[in-house]
Scaffold this motif. Structure first.
Motif, PDB file in Angstrom:
ATOM      1  N   SER A 207       0.717  -0.964   0.047  1.00 25.98           N
ATOM      2  CA  SER A 207       0.037  -0.061   0.051  1.00 25.98           C
ATOM      3  C   SER A 207       0.967   1.142  -0.105  1.00 25.98           C
ATOM      4  CB  SER A 207      -0.955   0.068   1.441  1.00 25.98           C
ATOM      5  OG  SER A 207      -0.470   0.395   2.433  1.00 25.98           O
ATOM      6  N   GLY A 208       2.165   1.227  -0.106  1.00 21.36           N
ATOM      7  CA  GLY A 208       3.088   2.444   0.167  1.00 21.36           C
ATOM      8  C   GLY A 208       3.130   3.074   1.213  1.00 21.36           C
ATOM      9  N   GLU A 209       2.726   2.532   2.415  1.00 18.23           N
ATOM     10  CA  GLU A 209       3.103   2.800   3.976  1.00 18.23           C
ATOM     11  C   GLU A 209       4.511   2.342   4.181  1.00 18.23           C
ATOM     12  OE1 GLU A 209       1.599   4.847   5.654  1.00 18.23           O
ATOM     13  OE2 GLU A 209      -0.598   5.113   4.677  1.00 18.23           O
ATOM     14  N   VAL A 210       5.240   3.254   4.785  1.00 17.87           N
ATOM     15  CA  VAL A 210       6.700   3.022   5.192  1.00 17.87           C
ATOM     16  C   VAL A 210       7.038   2.723   6.375  1.00 17.87           C
ATOM     17  CG1 VAL A 210       7.637   3.353   2.952  1.00 17.87           C
ATOM     18  CG2 VAL A 210       7.138   5.370   4.781  1.00 17.87           C
ATOM     19  N   ARG A 211       6.028   2.119   7.250  1.00 17.04           N
ATOM     20  CA  ARG A 211       6.268   2.045   8.908  1.00 17.04           C
ATOM     21  C   ARG A 211       5.526   0.458   9.071  1.00 17.04           C
ATOM     22  NH1 ARG A 211       1.006   3.590  10.923  1.00 17.04           N
ATOM     23  NH2 ARG A 211      -0.219   4.342   9.209  1.00 17.04           N
ATOM     24  N   LEU A 212       6.167   0.121  10.415  1.00 15.15           N
ATOM     25  CA  LEU A 212       5.621  -1.204  10.651  1.00 15.15           C
ATOM     26  C   LEU A 212       4.511  -1.333  11.736  1.00 15.15           C
ATOM     27  CD1 LEU A 212       9.353  -2.464  11.777  1.00 15.15           C
ATOM     28  CD2 LEU A 212       8.206  -2.647   9.585  1.00 15.15           C
TER      29      LEU A 212
END
Length: 335
Positions: A207-212
């Motif tokens: 989805s393009g999110e760059v966090r865990l």
């Protein structure tokens, strides 16, 4: 929709898979399956349909993983934070989970054929009792399977998991199973929900999110992290291949970092054991023992006793967790 979808790869997919398998392959892959709600908005359908499509994509992805000889998969199915969503959406997700775990129980022959062991990681007591019972039945029914493993993180966050591990160690100290000096980074790892699994080699978030988003924070310290822009229900075999290629390109540096960490962890444990032995000698008035061989014998004796205590504690902890699942299964049978 089946949990394990049958079917072979296409010719071009098999060719690509064989090329990939010539390099180092991840044995354990974790997925943050993000983008179901955005997919629903994009397709102008209900959120629940987005979540349903997300589950179908999981079944397809598991087939790809089996064909790529990836024998362990961990997925972030439901975060504790998700309880903050609207009641309608949470209820819908709980109902979807009920349907899928009921389906799983109907597919035991297929799961046994593939040797799939299902583990559910999280604080299950946060869930409705009937769903807890379904989950427990699925876990117990597949417990002896050992060809491949699917870990479903449900009612889970990593900080909650780590906090629970600390509580478990405190319980062990209170019960006299271990000493406070036995508490270590290594022991905490063995008290996590995921203690039966090796740490993931590769973590993928869609989805393009760059966090865990509080997922496997402890376990992915030395994993390859790959963030992809595709929405989860639109995930493809080629997206998975791209992520594996990223893992292969970074394999050497990841291995070096992990090996260095293991060496440092072993040294820390050795120093901790030496400190405990020195303190015991001081308490017994033998702090002036000069014979190096005697010191080594004392250190070896202490280390063996510590390992014995730790193994006893871990066995007791596993029995406690097994009892939780067996009690739920018994309740379901009586209901």
């Amino acid at each position: 929709m089946s949990w394990i979808r049958e079917g072979e790869l296409s010719f071009i997919e098999r060719l690509s898979a064989n090329i990939l398998k010539a390099g180092p392959m991840p044995k354990h892959v974790a997925f943050i399956m993000d983008g179901n709600r955005r997919y629903a908005r994009k397709r102008h359908v209900e959120r629940q349909e987005g979540h349903t499509q997300g589950f179908e994509k999981l079944a397809e992805t598991l087939r790809w993983c089996l064909n790529l000889n990836i024998r362990e998969v961990t997925v972030y199915a439901f975060s504790i934070e998700n309880f903050k969503r609207s009641k309608e959406e949470v209820d819908g997700l709980m109902e979807l989970a009920r349907q899928k775990f009921k389906k799983l129980l109907e597919e035991q022959e297929n799961l046994e054929k593939h040797g799939v062991c299902i583990r559910v990681l999280g604080d299950l007591e946060l869930l409705p009792l009937d769903l807890q019972q379904l989950i427990a039945q699925a876990v117990v029914a597949t417990r002896t399977h050992n060809k491949c493993f699917l870990n479903v993180c449900f009612a889970y966050t990593s900080r909650h998991e780590i906090t629970n591990a600390v509580k478990e160690m405190a319980w062990g100290v209170e019960q006299g199973l271990i000493k406070s000096s036995d508490v270590s980074e290594s022991l905490l790892s063995k008290c996590l929900y995921s203690s039966s699994s090796p740490d993931p080699d590769l973590l993928i978030r869609t989805s393009g999110e760059v966090r865990l988003s509080d997922f496997l924070l402890w376990q992915t310290s030395y994993s390859c992290l790959v963030f992809q822009s595709v929405l989860w229900p639109e995930y493809s075999f080629w997206n998975l291949c791209e992520a594996i290629l990223q893992y292969q390109l970074n394999y050497q540096s990841l291995q070096r970092a992990q090996e260095q960490h293991w060496e440092e962890q072993a040294l820390q444990q050795l120093e901790a054991d030496r400190s405990c032995v020195a303190e015991l000698m001081r308490q017994h008035g033998s702090g002036t023992v000069a014979d190096t061989q005697d010191r080594r014998k004392l250190l070896l004796s202490y280390t063996l006793k510590r390992e014995e205590r730790v193994q006893g504690f871990l066995s007791a902890l596993q029995n406690k967790r097994d009892s939780f699942f067996h009690n739920l299964t018994s309740q379901a049978v009586l209901a």
